[in-house]
Write a protein that holds these residues in place. Structure first.
Motif, PDB file in Angstrom:
ATOM      1  N   GLY A  25      40.198  37.003  36.941  1.00 49.63           N
ATOM      2  CA  GLY A  25      39.187  37.860  36.348  1.00 49.63           C
ATOM      3  C   GLY A  25      39.221  39.278  36.861  1.00 49.63           C
ATOM      4  O   GLY A  25      40.140  39.682  37.570  1.00 49.63           O
ATOM      5  N   LYS A  26      38.182  40.014  36.502  1.00 47.67           N
ATOM      6  CA  LYS A  26      38.091  41.447  36.796  1.00 47.67           C
ATOM      7  C   LYS A  26      37.655  41.713  38.230  1.00 47.67           C
ATOM      8  O   LYS A  26      36.812  41.018  38.779  1.00 47.67           O
ATOM      9  CB  LYS A  26      37.088  42.104  35.854  1.00 47.67           C
ATOM     10  CG  LYS A  26      37.498  42.075  34.416  1.00 47.67           C
ATOM     11  CD  LYS A  26      36.417  42.707  33.559  1.00 47.67           C
ATOM     12  CE  LYS A  26      36.656  42.399  32.100  1.00 47.67           C
ATOM     13  NZ  LYS A  26      35.522  42.806  31.276  1.00 47.67           N
TER      14      LYS A  26
ATOM     15  N   GLY B  32      44.851  49.447  21.731  1.00 47.97           N
ATOM     16  CA  GLY B  32      44.984  50.467  22.751  1.00 47.97           C
ATOM     17  C   GLY B  32      44.324  50.116  24.070  1.00 47.97           C
ATOM     18  O   GLY B  32      44.584  50.755  25.073  1.00 47.97           O
ATOM     19  N   VAL B  33      43.472  49.094  24.064  1.00 49.51           N
ATOM     20  CA  VAL B  33      42.881  48.641  25.321  1.00 49.51           C
ATOM     21  C   VAL B  33      43.861  47.642  25.934  1.00 49.51           C
ATOM     22  O   VAL B  33      44.201  46.623  25.324  1.00 49.51           O
ATOM     23  CB  VAL B  33      41.491  47.980  25.117  1.00 49.51           C
ATOM     24  CG1 VAL B  33      40.958  47.446  26.443  1.00 49.51           C
ATOM     25  CG2 VAL B  33      40.519  48.965  24.495  1.00 49.51           C
ATOM     26  N   GLN B  34      44.337  47.962  27.114  1.00 47.81           N
ATOM     27  CA  GLN B  34      45.342  47.143  27.794  1.00 47.81           C
ATOM     28  C   GLN B  34      44.700  46.354  28.928  1.00 47.81           C
ATOM     29  O   GLN B  34      43.697  46.785  29.493  1.00 47.81           O
ATOM     30  CB  GLN B  34      46.430  48.040  28.375  1.00 47.81           C
ATOM     31  CG  GLN B  34      47.183  48.850  27.354  1.00 47.81           C
ATOM     32  CD  GLN B  34      48.367  48.099  26.803  1.00 47.81           C
ATOM     33  OE1 GLN B  34      49.230  47.645  27.547  1.00 47.81           O
ATOM     34  NE2 GLN B  34      48.415  47.954  25.497  1.00 47.81           N
ATOM     35  N   VAL B  35      45.309  45.221  29.244  1.00 49.05           N
ATOM     36  CA  VAL B  35      44.921  44.486  30.439  1.00 49.05           C
ATOM     37  C   VAL B  35      46.119  44.508  31.383  1.00 49.05           C
ATOM     38  O   VAL B  35      47.253  44.281  30.968  1.00 49.05           O
ATOM     39  CB  VAL B  35      44.451  43.043  30.139  1.00 49.05           C
ATOM     40  CG1 VAL B  35      45.542  42.204  29.510  1.00 49.05           C
ATOM     41  CG2 VAL B  35      43.929  42.368  31.384  1.00 49.05           C
ATOM     42  N   LYS B  36      45.841  44.862  32.639  1.00 50.25           N
ATOM     43  CA  LYS B  36      46.873  44.839  33.686  1.00 50.25           C
ATOM     44  C   LYS B  36      46.552  43.649  34.574  1.00 50.25           C
ATOM     45  O   LYS B  36      45.496  43.598  35.207  1.00 50.25           O
ATOM     46  CB  LYS B  36      46.844  46.130  34.506  1.00 50.25           C
ATOM     47  CG  LYS B  36      47.883  46.151  35.620  1.00 50.25           C
ATOM     48  CD  LYS B  36      47.802  47.411  36.434  1.00 50.25           C
ATOM     49  CE  LYS B  36      46.697  47.266  37.447  1.00 50.25           C
ATOM     50  NZ  LYS B  36      46.668  48.316  38.473  1.00 50.25           N
ATOM     51  N   MET B  37      47.449  42.674  34.597  1.00 51.65           N
ATOM     52  CA  MET B  37      47.220  41.424  35.310  1.00 51.65           C
ATOM     53  C   MET B  37      48.115  41.380  36.549  1.00 51.65           C
ATOM     54  O   MET B  37      49.340  41.308  36.443  1.00 51.65           O
ATOM     55  CB  MET B  37      47.550  40.250  34.395  1.00 51.65           C
ATOM     56  CG  MET B  37      47.121  38.928  34.921  1.00 51.65           C
ATOM     57  SD  MET B  37      45.440  38.554  34.472  1.00 51.65           S
ATOM     58  CE  MET B  37      45.662  38.026  32.788  1.00 51.65           C
ATOM     59  N   THR B  38      47.480  41.441  37.715  1.00 45.91           N
ATOM     60  CA  THR B  38      48.194  41.310  38.983  1.00 45.91           C
ATOM     61  C   THR B  38      48.130  39.839  39.372  1.00 45.91           C
ATOM     62  O   THR B  38      47.040  39.281  39.521  1.00 45.91           O
ATOM     63  CB  THR B  38      47.549  42.196  40.067  1.00 45.91           C
ATOM     64  OG1 THR B  38      47.524  43.549  39.591  1.00 45.91           O
ATOM     65  CG2 THR B  38      48.325  42.118  41.368  1.00 45.91           C
ATOM     66  N   CYS B  39      49.290  39.207  39.498  1.00 45.73           N
ATOM     67  CA  CYS B  39      49.362  37.752  39.658  1.00 45.73           C
ATOM     68  C   CYS B  39      49.811  37.331  41.055  1.00 45.73           C
ATOM     69  O   CYS B  39      50.714  37.940  41.636  1.00 45.73           O
ATOM     70  CB  CYS B  39      50.329  37.174  38.639  1.00 45.73           C
ATOM     71  SG  CYS B  39      49.852  37.472  36.932  1.00 45.73           S
TER      72      CYS B  39
ATOM     73  N   THR C 111      38.882  39.480  45.033  1.00 48.79           N
ATOM     74  CA  THR C 111      38.665  39.286  43.594  1.00 48.79           C
ATOM     75  C   THR C 111      39.159  37.925  43.156  1.00 48.79           C
ATOM     76  O   THR C 111      38.446  37.166  42.484  1.00 48.79           O
ATOM     77  CB  THR C 111      39.405  40.369  42.779  1.00 48.79           C
ATOM     78  OG1 THR C 111      38.937  41.650  43.175  1.00 48.79           O
ATOM     79  CG2 THR C 111      39.206  40.170  41.288  1.00 48.79           C
ATOM     80  N   LEU C 112      40.391  37.622  43.530  1.00 55.41           N
ATOM     81  CA  LEU C 112      40.996  36.377  43.086  1.00 55.41           C
ATOM     82  C   LEU C 112      40.243  35.155  43.610  1.00 55.41           C
ATOM     83  O   LEU C 112      39.933  34.234  42.843  1.00 55.41           O
ATOM     84  CB  LEU C 112      42.459  36.333  43.545  1.00 55.41           C
ATOM     85  CG  LEU C 112      43.342  35.296  42.871  1.00 55.41           C
ATOM     86  CD1 LEU C 112      43.353  35.472  41.363  1.00 55.41           C
ATOM     87  CD2 LEU C 112      44.754  35.371  43.428  1.00 55.41           C
TER      88      LEU C 112
ATOM     89  N   LEU D  55      42.968  40.168  38.023  1.00 56.94           N
ATOM     90  CA  LEU D  55      43.801  39.387  38.930  1.00 56.94           C
ATOM     91  C   LEU D  55      43.936  37.987  38.344  1.00 56.94           C
ATOM     92  O   LEU D  55      43.006  37.492  37.698  1.00 56.94           O
ATOM     93  CB  LEU D  55      43.154  39.275  40.311  1.00 56.94           C
ATOM     94  CG  LEU D  55      43.217  40.473  41.258  1.00 56.94           C
ATOM     95  CD1 LEU D  55      44.595  40.667  41.795  1.00 56.94           C
ATOM     96  CD2 LEU D  55      42.635  41.728  40.718  1.00 56.94           C
ATOM     97  N   ALA D  56      45.075  37.335  38.573  1.00 56.82           N
ATOM     98  CA  ALA D  56      45.284  35.986  38.056  1.00 56.82           C
ATOM     99  C   ALA D  56      45.971  35.119  39.100  1.00 56.82           C
ATOM    100  O   ALA D  56      46.778  35.589  39.900  1.00 56.82           O
ATOM    101  CB  ALA D  56      46.124  36.025  36.778  1.00 56.82           C
TER     102      ALA D  56
END
Length: 132
Positions: free
Chosen positions: A33-34, A78-85, A44-45, A7-8
Motif C-alpha cells: 500500500g501507500k 497519466g496517473v502512475q503507480v510506482k511500486m517498490t517491491c 510502510t510495508l 510498497l509491495a
C-alpha cells in the motif's frame, strides 16, 4: 504527471505469488500500500501487510526486489503507480483482514486478472523463472 508511491510484498511459494482482492474490486493486487508521511519502506510495508493479512514481516529478512511503474488502476490516464517491491519472511498465519475480500495464490496464467503494474511484475518474475 502524478505518481502514487506504493510498497509491495512479493511472497512466492511453489511458483505462485500471494495476491489479494480488496472489497468492491474485481482485480487482484500484490499486497502492500501507500506510504504515509515520514515512513520508511519497511515501516510502510509492515504496516500495510499487517492491515491486509494479519502477519508480521521480519525486518532482518527483507530483501529489495525492484521498482516497477505503470498506469494506476482505476485512476485517470497519466496517473502512475510506482511500486517498490520487497520479499521477506513473516510470522503468523496469512488471512484476509476486514479490507480484503480474498487471498489467493496466482501464477502467470492469471496475468489478465491483475493491475497494470502487477502485470509488469508478473512478467519480470516469469522471465526469472520465479513464477509458473
Amino acid at each position: 504527471m502524478k505518481v502514487i508511491d506504493k510498497l509491495a510484498w512479493i511472497e512466492l511459494q511453489d511458483g505462485k505469488i500471494l495476491s489479494t482482492r480488496s472489497k468492491g474490486r474485481i482485480k487482484y493486487y500484490i499486497p502492500g500500500g501507500k506510504r504515509e508521511a515520514g515512513e520508511s519502506d519497511f515501516d510502510t510495508l509492515s504496516r500495510e501487510i499487517w492491515e491486509e493479512l494479519n502477519v508480521n514481516l521480519v525486518e532482518s529478512s527483507t530483501q529489495f526486489i525492484g521498482v516497477f511503474q505503470a498506469q494506476a488502476d482505476s485512476h485517470p490516464d497519466g496517473v502512475q503507480v510506482k511500486m517498490t517491491c520487497y520479499s521477506g519472511s513473516y510470522t503468523g498465519t496469512v488471512m484476509a483482514s476486514c479490507e480484503i475480500d480474498e487471498v489467493v495464490w496466482l501464477n502467470y496464467k492469471d496475468i489478465e486478472s491483475v493491475s497494470p503494474v502487477d502485470k509488469i511484475i508478473f512478467t519480470w518474475l516469469k522471465e526469472r523463472n520465479l513464477l509458473d
